[in-house]
Write a protein that holds these residues in place. Structure first.
Motif, PDB file in Angstrom:
ATOM      1  N   TRP A  26      40.472  39.683 -10.446  1.00 44.00           N
ATOM      2  CA  TRP A  26      40.021  39.650  -9.173  1.00 44.00           C
ATOM      3  C   TRP A  26      41.287  40.316  -8.165  1.00 44.00           C
ATOM      4  O   TRP A  26      41.097  39.973  -7.038  1.00 44.00           O
ATOM      5  N   GLU A  27      42.140  40.894  -8.840  1.00 47.14           N
ATOM      6  CA  GLU A  27      43.173  41.388  -7.985  1.00 47.14           C
ATOM      7  C   GLU A  27      42.541  42.303  -7.101  1.00 47.14           C
ATOM      8  O   GLU A  27      43.311  42.377  -5.801  1.00 47.14           O
ATOM      9  N   PRO A  28      41.752  43.002  -7.353  1.00 49.51           N
ATOM     10  CA  PRO A  28      41.237  44.113  -6.057  1.00 49.51           C
ATOM     11  C   PRO A  28      40.894  43.203  -4.771  1.00 49.51           C
ATOM     12  O   PRO A  28      40.948  43.689  -3.681  1.00 49.51           O
ATOM     13  N   VAL A  29      40.411  41.962  -4.827  1.00 47.73           N
ATOM     14  CA  VAL A  29      39.915  41.342  -3.839  1.00 47.73           C
ATOM     15  C   VAL A  29      41.207  40.871  -3.190  1.00 47.73           C
ATOM     16  O   VAL A  29      41.287  40.742  -1.803  1.00 47.73           O
ATOM     17  N   VAL A  30      42.111  40.534  -3.844  1.00 40.46           N
ATOM     18  CA  VAL A  30      43.633  40.263  -3.185  1.00 40.46           C
ATOM     19  C   VAL A  30      44.161  41.232  -2.453  1.00 40.46           C
ATOM     20  O   VAL A  30      44.625  41.211  -1.045  1.00 40.46           O
ATOM     21  N   GLU A  31      44.067  42.416  -3.225  1.00 42.62           N
ATOM     22  CA  GLU A  31      44.493  43.705  -2.342  1.00 42.62           C
ATOM     23  C   GLU A  31      43.550  44.018  -1.053  1.00 42.62           C
ATOM     24  O   GLU A  31      44.345  44.341  -0.065  1.00 42.62           O
ATOM     25  N   ALA A  32      42.515  43.865  -1.098  1.00 44.05           N
ATOM     26  CA  ALA A  32      41.632  43.793   0.151  1.00 44.05           C
ATOM     27  C   ALA A  32      42.023  42.966   1.068  1.00 44.05           C
ATOM     28  O   ALA A  32      42.098  43.148   2.457  1.00 44.05           O
ATOM     29  N   PHE A  33      41.970  41.724   0.846  1.00 42.23           N
ATOM     30  CA  PHE A  33      42.600  40.537   1.772  1.00 42.23           C
ATOM     31  C   PHE A  33      44.082  41.207   2.502  1.00 42.23           C
ATOM     32  O   PHE A  33      44.040  40.827   3.639  1.00 42.23           O
ATOM     33  N   THR A  34      44.861  41.690   1.412  1.00 37.45           N
ATOM     34  CA  THR A  34      46.235  42.045   1.978  1.00 37.45           C
ATOM     35  C   THR A  34      46.112  43.137   3.231  1.00 37.45           C
ATOM     36  O   THR A  34      46.755  43.093   4.265  1.00 37.45           O
ATOM     37  N   ARG A  35      45.128  44.126   2.724  1.00 38.30           N
ATOM     38  CA  ARG A  35      44.926  45.343   3.749  1.00 38.30           C
ATOM     39  C   ARG A  35      44.311  44.878   5.079  1.00 38.30           C
ATOM     40  O   ARG A  35      44.491  45.348   5.997  1.00 38.30           O
ATOM     41  N   ASN A  36      43.554  43.636   4.914  1.00 47.29           N
ATOM     42  CA  ASN A  36      43.240  43.201   6.426  1.00 47.29           C
ATOM     43  C   ASN A  36      44.287  42.997   7.436  1.00 47.29           C
ATOM     44  O   ASN A  36      44.221  43.136   8.452  1.00 47.29           O
ATOM     45  N   PHE A  37      45.175  42.531   6.738  1.00 45.53           N
ATOM     46  CA  PHE A  37      46.313  42.081   7.493  1.00 45.53           C
ATOM     47  C   PHE A  37      47.137  43.310   7.894  1.00 45.53           C
ATOM     48  O   PHE A  37      47.811  43.549   9.064  1.00 45.53           O
ATOM     49  N   THR A  38      47.282  44.186   6.919  1.00 43.34           N
ATOM     50  CA  THR A  38      48.357  45.513   7.364  1.00 43.34           C
ATOM     51  C   THR A  38      47.388  46.695   8.035  1.00 43.34           C
ATOM     52  O   THR A  38      47.998  47.286   9.094  1.00 43.34           O
ATOM     53  N   GLU A  39      46.136  46.670   7.979  1.00 43.21           N
ATOM     54  CA  GLU A  39      45.409  47.677   8.635  1.00 43.21           C
ATOM     55  C   GLU A  39      44.328  47.144   9.942  1.00 43.21           C
ATOM     56  O   GLU A  39      43.865  48.078  10.694  1.00 43.21           O
ATOM     57  N   MET A  40      43.968  45.874   9.638  1.00 43.98           N
ATOM     58  CA  MET A  40      42.772  45.544  10.542  1.00 43.98           C
ATOM     59  C   MET A  40      43.242  44.196  11.614  1.00 43.98           C
ATOM     60  O   MET A  40      42.497  43.992  12.226  1.00 43.98           O
ATOM     61  N   GLY A  41      44.417  44.101  11.707  1.00 49.16           N
ATOM     62  CA  GLY A  41      44.896  43.297  12.830  1.00 49.16           C
ATOM     63  C   GLY A  41      44.739  41.759  12.115  1.00 49.16           C
ATOM     64  O   GLY A  41      44.773  40.980  13.063  1.00 49.16           O
ATOM     65  N   GLU A  42      44.482  41.390  11.068  1.00 54.54           N
ATOM     66  CA  GLU A  42      44.319  40.030  10.798  1.00 54.54           C
ATOM     67  C   GLU A  42      45.685  39.327  10.944  1.00 54.54           C
ATOM     68  O   GLU A  42      46.720  39.885  10.436  1.00 54.54           O
ATOM     69  N   GLN A  43      45.612  37.892  11.425  1.00 52.46           N
ATOM     70  CA  GLN A  43      46.778  37.253  11.670  1.00 52.46           C
ATOM     71  C   GLN A  43      46.852  35.708  11.121  1.00 52.46           C
ATOM     72  O   GLN A  43      47.860  35.344  10.713  1.00 52.46           O
ATOM     73  N   GLY A  44      45.745  35.276  10.849  1.00 51.73           N
ATOM     74  CA  GLY A  44      45.682  34.006   9.916  1.00 51.73           C
ATOM     75  C   GLY A  44      44.134  34.029   9.358  1.00 51.73           C
ATOM     76  O   GLY A  44      43.060  34.237  10.240  1.00 51.73           O
ATOM     77  N   ALA A  45      44.190  34.068   7.933  1.00 50.54           N
ATOM     78  CA  ALA A  45      42.802  33.868   7.429  1.00 50.54           C
ATOM     79  C   ALA A  45      42.852  33.183   5.878  1.00 50.54           C
ATOM     80  O   ALA A  45      44.011  33.083   5.249  1.00 50.54           O
ATOM     81  N   ALA A  46      41.628  33.053   5.376  1.00 52.04           N
ATOM     82  CA  ALA A  46      41.657  32.411   4.185  1.00 52.04           C
ATOM     83  C   ALA A  46      40.307  32.768   3.377  1.00 52.04           C
ATOM     84  O   ALA A  46      39.214  32.964   4.199  1.00 52.04           O
ATOM     85  N   LEU A  47      40.431  32.810   1.989  1.00 55.49           N
ATOM     86  CA  LEU A  47      39.253  33.507   1.126  1.00 55.49           C
ATOM     87  C   LEU A  47      39.285  32.658  -0.002  1.00 55.49           C
ATOM     88  O   LEU A  47      40.269  32.612  -0.474  1.00 55.49           O
ATOM     89  N   ALA A  48      37.989  32.242  -0.168  1.00 58.69           N
ATOM     90  CA  ALA A  48      37.965  31.502  -1.556  1.00 58.69           C
ATOM     91  C   ALA A  48      36.375  31.852  -2.236  1.00 58.69           C
ATOM     92  O   ALA A  48      35.380  32.152  -1.487  1.00 58.69           O
ATOM     93  N   ILE A  49      36.485  32.038  -3.442  1.00 60.46           N
ATOM     94  CA  ILE A  49      35.362  32.122  -4.228  1.00 60.46           C
ATOM     95  C   ILE A  49      35.212  31.369  -5.439  1.00 60.46           C
ATOM     96  O   ILE A  49      35.957  31.375  -6.283  1.00 60.46           O
ATOM     97  N   TYR A  50      33.842  31.200  -5.638  1.00 62.63           N
ATOM     98  CA  TYR A  50      33.547  30.549  -6.664  1.00 62.63           C
ATOM     99  C   TYR A  50      32.358  31.356  -7.780  1.00 62.63           C
ATOM    100  O   TYR A  50      31.636  32.097  -7.097  1.00 62.63           O
ATOM    101  N   ARG A  51      32.539  31.309  -9.021  1.00 68.68           N
ATOM    102  CA  ARG A  51      31.690  31.838  -9.746  1.00 68.68           C
ATOM    103  C   ARG A  51      31.298  31.155 -10.992  1.00 68.68           C
ATOM    104  O   ARG A  51      31.999  30.278 -11.578  1.00 68.68           O
ATOM    105  N   PHE A  52      29.883  30.932 -10.799  1.00 65.80           N
ATOM    106  CA  PHE A  52      29.336  30.100 -11.784  1.00 65.80           C
ATOM    107  C   PHE A  52      29.919  28.687 -11.705  1.00 65.80           C
ATOM    108  O   PHE A  52      30.059  28.060 -12.895  1.00 65.80           O
ATOM    109  N   GLY A  53      30.100  28.231 -10.720  1.00 68.86           N
ATOM    110  CA  GLY A  53      30.553  26.949 -10.619  1.00 68.86           C
ATOM    111  C   GLY A  53      32.037  26.670 -10.711  1.00 68.86           C
ATOM    112  O   GLY A  53      32.549  25.564 -10.588  1.00 68.86           O
TER     113      GLY A  53
END
Length: 399
Positions: free
Chosen positions: A10-37
Motif C-alpha cells: 500500500w506504499e502508493p497510498v502513503v505516497e499520495a497522502f504525503t503529496r497532499n501535504f506537500t502539494e495540496m496544503g494539508e496540515q493535519g489529517a489521517a487515513l485508515a483502510i480495512y480490507r476484508f476485515g
C-alpha cells in the motif's frame, strides 16, 4: 513526517497522502483502510491546532478526533438500520407513529425511509433561528415538529444538511429508550467496536480535538478547488437569499460559524458534528464492507447491510443543484470523480463538508476512513480524498 503502519503493497497510498501535504496544503489529517476485515493502512501526520506547522503546533496523533461534518449522516443511518432490523423501527411507517407531534403541518404521512433518502421537503427552517438554538436538542425537535415542508413530501429530492440528523436522532432516542442519540451510538456502535467517536464531546475532552480551518496552499492562499458545482450552488444562494438552499446552510448563521466553539462540540447535532478519527471510520465502514461484521462484532446482518447500497432516490437535487443518488442514509456513487466512493457496484458512503470521508465497497472488501482539519471547498468528495481513493484502487485492482 508520516507516522503509522501500512503493508508495503500500500506504499502508493502513503505516497499520495504525503503529496497532499506537500502539494495540496494539508496540515493535519489521517487515513485508515480495512480490507476484508483486516487493517492495511493506518497513517497520520501534521498538526491538530490552528497555529500552523511551527513549533507551537500540537502534533496530530493516531487517536486525534476532528469534526467529520456530514460523514456523520451515514453513522446515524447505521443506527436506524440496526433498530429496523430489531423491529424497533419500521422504515415504511410514518415518523409520526413514533413521534406524534411531528404530524403538524400535514407531515403525518412522511415515512422514515423518505427521511433517509432526503425526500421530505424538510431541508431548511423557514423562520429565522437564533445563534444558540442549534445547541438545544428539545428546541430543535420542537421547531422541526412545527415545520412546514418546502414542497409536497415524496415528490422531489432535496438534501437536508442538518434537519435529517435531528429527525432520525429523535426517532433513535424514542425507539431505543436511550437518554440521547449519542447514548445509543456509544452503546451499540462505538463501544462494541472499541472506537472513539462522539456526537457531543464533554468539555474536558475538547482540548484534544483538532481545530478546523480553511485549506490553504503552501503559499498561504485559500485553495479554490470546488469546481463548477460549488460555484453553481453559490449562485443559487445569491439569487434567492430566502430560498431553501440559502436557509438550509445559513439559518441560523451558527451552522457556518460555530464549528470550533465549545457549544458546538458539546451539543448533539447528528447530521454535522460527529467528532472522530480515521481508524474509527475505517472500522465502521470496514465492517459494512465485510458482510456487516468486524472481529466479533456484527453491526448489521448481511441482508440488512444490503439496504445501505439500495437506491431509493436519484435525481437533480433541489438544494445542492446537482444530480445525486441516495440509499438508506448513504450517498451512492456516480460516474464522476467527486462522487465515486468506490469502484464496486455496491459501494456506499458519505462525504463531509471540507473533506472528511467514509465509505464501504463490499465488492472489494474495502472500508475507508479519511479525516482532515483543513476544509476544502469541494461540494462532494475533496481532491485530496480523490487522490487517496485513486491510489488505493490502483493497488486493489492490480493486485
Amino acid at each position: 513526517m508520516i507516522e503509522g503502519k501500512w503493508d508495503n503493497a500500500w506504499e502508493p497510498v502513503v505516497e499520495a497522502f504525503t503529496r497532499n501535504f506537500t502539494e495540496m496544503g494539508e496540515q493535519g489529517a489521517a487515513l485508515a483502510i480495512y480490507r476484508f476485515g483486516e487493517p492495511v493502512v493506518n497513517i497520520w501526520a501534521g498538526v491538530r491546532d490552528n497555529q500552523g506547522a511551527g513549533v507551537t503546533g500540537q502534533p496530530w496523533q493516531e487517536d486525534t478526533c476532528v469534526n467529520i461534518f456530514s460523514v456523520g449522516k451515514a453513522l446515524v443511518a447505521l443506527c436506524v438500520l440496526q433498530l429496523a432490523e430489531r423491529g424497533s423501527l419500521v422504515l415504511d411507517k410514518p415518523v409520526a407513529d413514533y413521534w406524534p407531534e411531528f404530524a403538524q403541518e400535514n407531515k403525518g404521512d412522511i415515512t422514515i425511509r423518505q427521511v433517509m433518502c432526503h425526500r421530505t421537503g424538510l431541508s431548511a427552517f423557514r423562520g429565522l433561528l437564533e445563534y444558540e438554538d442549534i445547541f438545544d436538542w428539545q428546541k430543535m425537535v420542537d421547531e422541526i415538529a412545527a415545520l412546514k415542508p418546502w414542497w409536497e413530501p415524496g415528490t422531489a429530492q432535496g438534501y437536508s444538511p442538518f434537519i435529517y440528523g435531528w429527525i432520525l436522532g429523535e426517532l433513535i432516542k424514542r425507539a431505543s429508550g436511550c437518554a440521547s442519540f449519542d447514548d445509543y451510538f456509544q452503546r451499540e456502535v462505538a463501544q462494541p467496536l472499541g472506537i472513539r467517536c462522539r456526537f457531543g464531546v464533554p468539555p474536558e475532552q475538547q482540548v484534544h480535538l483538532a481545530d478546523t480551518a480553511p485549506l490553504k496552499n503552501p503559499n498561504g492562499l485559500v485553495i479554490n478547488s470546488h469546481g463548477a458545482d460549488s460555484l453553481a450552488l453559490g449562485k443559487i444562494m445569491k439569487a434567492d437569499p430566502r430560498g431553501v438552499t440559502n436557509r438550509a446552510f445559513g439559518n441560523p448563521v451558527s451552522f457556518m460559524t460555530a464549528t470550533n466553539s465549545p457549544a458546538w462540540r458539546q451539543a448533539q447535532i447528528p447530521a454535522a458534528n460527529g467528532h472522530t478519527n480515521a481508524v474509527a471510520l475505517a472500522r465502521i465502514f470496514g465492517a459494512l464492507a465485510n458482510e456487516g461484521r468486524l472481529d466479533d462484532v456484527e453491526l448489521l446482518s448481511p441482508a440488512q447491510r444490503q439496504l445501505c447500497s439500495q437506491e431509493l432516490s436519484a435525481e437533480d437535487d433541489r438544494v445542492l443543484g446537482l444530480r445525486l443518488r441516495f440509499g438508506h442514509g448513504f450517498m451512492l456513487p456516480q460516474d464522476r470523480p467527486d462522487c465515486r466512493f468506490g469502484r464496486g457496484a455496491t459501494a456506499f458512503g458519505h462525504p463531509g463538508s471540507g473533506g472528511s470521508l467514509g465509505f464501504a465497497d463490499p465488492d472489494y472488501g474495502l472500508g475507508f476512513g479519511y479525516v482532515t482539519s483543513r476544509m476544502g471547498q469541494s461540494l462532494l468528495i475533496d481532491h485530496r480524498a480523490i487522490r487517496l481513493i485513486d491510489a488505493a484502487y490502483q493497488h486493489v485492482i492490480n493486485a
